[in-house]
Motif scaffolding. Structure first.
Motif, PDB file in Angstrom:
ATOM      1  N   GLU A 126       6.030   7.079 -55.528  1.00  0.00           N
ATOM      2  CA  GLU A 126       5.861   7.435 -54.112  1.00  0.00           C
ATOM      3  C   GLU A 126       4.563   6.829 -53.568  1.00  0.00           C
ATOM      4  N   GLU A 127       3.517   6.900 -54.372  1.00  0.00           N
ATOM      5  CA  GLU A 127       2.215   6.372 -53.936  1.00  0.00           C
ATOM      6  C   GLU A 127       2.270   4.857 -53.729  1.00  0.00           C
ATOM      7  N   GLN A 128       2.879   4.138 -54.663  1.00  0.00           N
ATOM      8  CA  GLN A 128       2.998   2.683 -54.521  1.00  0.00           C
ATOM      9  C   GLN A 128       3.815   2.329 -53.281  1.00  0.00           C
ATOM     10  N   ALA A 129       4.935   3.025 -53.085  1.00  0.00           N
ATOM     11  CA  ALA A 129       5.817   2.728 -51.949  1.00  0.00           C
ATOM     12  C   ALA A 129       5.167   3.076 -50.610  1.00  0.00           C
ATOM     13  N   ALA A 130       4.210   3.990 -50.622  1.00  0.00           N
ATOM     14  CA  ALA A 130       3.521   4.369 -49.381  1.00  0.00           C
ATOM     15  C   ALA A 130       2.330   3.465 -49.076  1.00  0.00           C
ATOM     16  N   SER A 131       1.940   2.640 -50.035  1.00  0.00           N
ATOM     17  CA  SER A 131       0.762   1.795 -49.824  1.00  0.00           C
ATOM     18  C   SER A 131       1.079   0.643 -48.879  1.00  0.00           C
TER      19      SER A 131
ATOM     20  N   ASP B 125       3.160  -6.125 -56.359  1.00  0.00           N
ATOM     21  CA  ASP B 125       3.156  -6.437 -57.796  1.00  0.00           C
ATOM     22  C   ASP B 125       3.711  -7.814 -58.141  1.00  0.00           C
ATOM     23  N   GLY B 126       3.938  -8.642 -57.138  1.00  0.00           N
ATOM     24  CA  GLY B 126       4.412 -10.000 -57.394  1.00  0.00           C
ATOM     25  C   GLY B 126       5.895 -10.124 -57.654  1.00  0.00           C
TER      26      GLY B 126
END
Length: 179
Positions: free
Chosen positions: A37-42, A165-166
């Motif tokens: 969730e944190e990655q997708a919200a960044s 993340d490439g």
């Protein structure tokens, strides 16, 4: 999941349009594959866009166009005070909840498109400075617009994901297929 729209497209124009819309939905969903969730919200790029915000936005936009075509009120219509919330998850919203909501909207869109007497049927556009006064569009136009909207945001989603993340869309297709 393949990246190309199936050529058989259910044998009719409605099926073809729905398949192209689903291909764009899948591309946007795929961009969030395997993220927290944190990655997708960044917001890893110069844009204000996040993957979770894009998921929510495209689901709500599809619902809005569906409600316009059905000439029904949109129960999730945003006010000016909450417009910024259209591009981010708030309160108890989660990616799984947004995906479930969007799946329901997608099912309802398909049911509506399959039941409408003609893709040439029209409905009124809301009053807004970007629409012509007393404007109307056809169901066909709406479906093409959903393809356009989805494709635009699928491109955004690809850039956001690659910035995180490439990983590219082709790598994510392989990951979804367990390759």
């Amino acid at each position: 999941m393949v990246a190309l729209v199936p050529t058989e497209a259910h044998g009719d124009e409605r099926g073809a349009l729905l398949n192209f819309i689903e291909a764009q939905r899948a591309a946007i969903r795929r961009a969030a594959h395997g993220l927290t969730e944190e990655q997708a919200a960044s917001r890893p790029s110069a844009s204000e866009l996040s993957l979770s915000g894009l998921l929510k936005h495209v689901a709500e936009v599809e619902l809005n166009w569906l409600r316009l075509a059905q000439e029904r009120p949109n129960e999730r219509q945003r006010t000016q005070e909450t417009w910024g919330d259209a591009f981010r998850l708030v309160e108890d919203e989660t990616i799984p909840a947004v995906l479930d909501f969007w799946a329901g909207v997608a099912k309802e869109t398909e049911e509506f498109v399959r039941s409408v007497p003609s893709l040439d049927d029209t409905f009124p556009l809301p009053k807004a400075p970007w629409f012509p006064e007393d404007g109307r569009v056809s169901v066909r136009w709406m479906l093409l617009h959903l393809v356009q909207e989805g494709a635009r945001h699928a491109g955004h989603a690809d850039i956001v994901r690659e910035s995180l993340d490439g990983r590219t869309s082709f790598e994510l297709i392989a990951a979804e297929q367990g390759r």
